[in-house]
Design a protein around this motif. Structure first.
Motif, short mmCIF file in Angstrom:
data_model
loop_
_atom_site.label_atom_id
_atom_site.label_comp_id
_atom_site.label_asym_id
_atom_site.label_seq_id
_atom_site.Cartn_x
_atom_site.Cartn_y
_atom_site.Cartn_z
N GLN A 208 0.82 -1.22 0.00
CA GLN A 208 0.00 0.00 0.00
C GLN A 208 0.85 1.27 0.00
O GLN A 208 0.51 2.24 -0.67
N LEU A 209 1.96 1.26 0.71
CA LEU A 209 2.70 2.50 0.95
C LEU A 209 4.01 2.63 0.18
O LEU A 209 4.51 3.74 0.02
N ALA A 210 4.59 1.50 -0.27
CA ALA A 210 5.92 1.58 -0.87
C ALA A 210 6.09 0.65 -2.06
O ALA A 210 7.19 0.13 -2.31
N SER A 211 5.04 0.42 -2.81
CA SER A 211 5.09 -0.44 -3.99
C SER A 211 5.66 -1.83 -3.67
O SER A 211 6.30 -2.44 -4.51
N GLY A 212 5.46 -2.28 -2.45
CA GLY A 212 5.90 -3.61 -2.04
C GLY A 212 7.38 -3.72 -1.71
O GLY A 212 7.86 -4.80 -1.38
N LYS A 213 8.11 -2.63 -1.79
CA LYS A 213 9.56 -2.68 -1.57
C LYS A 213 9.88 -2.96 -0.11
O LYS A 213 9.26 -2.42 0.80
N ARG A 214 10.88 -3.83 0.08
CA ARG A 214 11.31 -4.23 1.42
C ARG A 214 12.57 -3.46 1.82
O ARG A 214 13.34 -3.04 0.97
N HIS A 215 12.74 -3.29 3.11
CA HIS A 215 13.97 -2.77 3.71
C HIS A 215 14.39 -1.40 3.18
O HIS A 215 15.59 -1.13 3.06
N LEU A 216 13.45 -0.53 2.90
CA LEU A 216 13.81 0.83 2.45
C LEU A 216 14.58 1.57 3.53
O LEU A 216 15.57 2.26 3.23
N PHE A 217 14.15 1.45 4.76
CA PHE A 217 14.83 2.14 5.86
C PHE A 217 16.29 1.69 5.93
O PHE A 217 17.21 2.51 6.02
N GLU A 218 16.52 0.36 5.88
CA GLU A 218 17.87 -0.16 5.97
C GLU A 218 18.71 0.22 4.76
O GLU A 218 19.90 0.53 4.88
N ALA A 219 18.10 0.20 3.56
CA ALA A 219 18.83 0.57 2.35
C ALA A 219 19.30 2.02 2.43
O ALA A 219 20.43 2.34 2.05
N GLU A 220 18.44 2.89 2.96
CA GLU A 220 18.83 4.29 3.10
C GLU A 220 19.86 4.46 4.20
O GLU A 220 20.77 5.30 4.10
N MET A 221 19.77 3.65 5.24
CA MET A 221 20.78 3.69 6.31
C MET A 221 22.13 3.26 5.74
O MET A 221 23.17 3.86 6.05
N LYS A 222 22.13 2.22 4.90
CA LYS A 222 23.38 1.76 4.29
C LYS A 222 24.00 2.88 3.48
O LYS A 222 25.21 3.13 3.57
N GLU A 223 23.19 3.57 2.68
CA GLU A 223 23.70 4.68 1.87
C GLU A 223 24.31 5.77 2.73
O GLU A 223 25.32 6.35 2.39
N ASP A 224 23.69 6.02 3.87
CA ASP A 224 24.18 7.06 4.77
C ASP A 224 25.47 6.65 5.47
O ASP A 224 26.33 7.48 5.72
N ARG A 225 25.62 5.38 5.78
CA ARG A 225 26.73 4.91 6.62
C ARG A 225 27.95 4.43 5.83
O ARG A 225 29.06 4.44 6.36
N ARG A 226 27.76 3.99 4.60
CA ARG A 226 28.90 3.43 3.88
C ARG A 226 29.82 4.53 3.36
O ARG A 226 29.41 5.68 3.20
N THR A 227 31.08 4.17 3.11
CA THR A 227 32.04 5.11 2.54
C THR A 227 32.04 4.91 1.03
O THR A 227 32.54 3.91 0.52
N HIS A 228 31.44 5.85 0.33
CA HIS A 228 31.31 5.75 -1.12
C HIS A 228 32.67 5.65 -1.78
O HIS A 228 33.60 6.38 -1.41
N GLY A 229 32.78 4.72 -2.72
CA GLY A 229 34.02 4.55 -3.47
C GLY A 229 35.05 3.68 -2.78
O GLY A 229 36.11 3.43 -3.35
#
Length: 152
Positions: A117-138
């Protein structure tokens, strides 16, 4: 090696258009709660298996007492413990089935429906965004997605 033009979550973990932070946070909490219920379910299955092993071992103990000449004790173990319900009217398999078919099934359905209903069925959006915030790009071992397979 990851594709140089792909430095973020895969499509399955990108926030759909129009989904706000509060919704992602709430879905993350619901997912976290489901993970706790999954853990509880695993412990319940462990309880089921251990209780079954205890019952089988009780039967062996009764046989050993009987062979040692302690028939009264062997008979008591057989009569009072072997095959006994762990909860009034239930063996552990019945507890597991009730949990799976009732609470667990309702929990899974509610979590899935909320994501649909709220996210097109996508799982773990919160965690995926946390990963993006916490990882060292490159940086190696901080890639956004798994490396491409060698035969691609």
């Amino acid at each position: 090696m990851t594709s140089p033009d792909h430095d973020g979550p895969d499509a399955a973990h990108l926030r759909p258009e129009g989904v706000d932070d509060a919704t992602v946070t709430a879905l993350g909490k619901l997912s976290e709660a489901l993970e706790v219920a999954e853990h509880a379910r695993g412990l319940l299955y462990g309880f089921h298996r251990l209780t079954g092993m205890a019952d089988l071992t009780l039967g062996e103990a009764a046989d050993a007492f009987r062979e040692a000449g302690h028939t009264d004790l062997a008979d008591r173990i057989d009569r009072e413990l072997v095959g006994r319900n762990v909860i009034e009217g239930r063996w552990t398999f019945q507890i597991v089935e009730d949990y799976d078919d009732g609470y667990y099934a309702a929990f899974k359905a509610t979590e899935r429906d909320a994501r649909e209903q709220l996210a097109s069925g996508k799982r773990h959006l919160f965690e995926a965004e946390m990963k993006e915030d916490r990882r060292t790009h490159g940086r190696r071992h901080h890639e956004a997605v798994p490396a491409d397979s060698p035969d691609e």
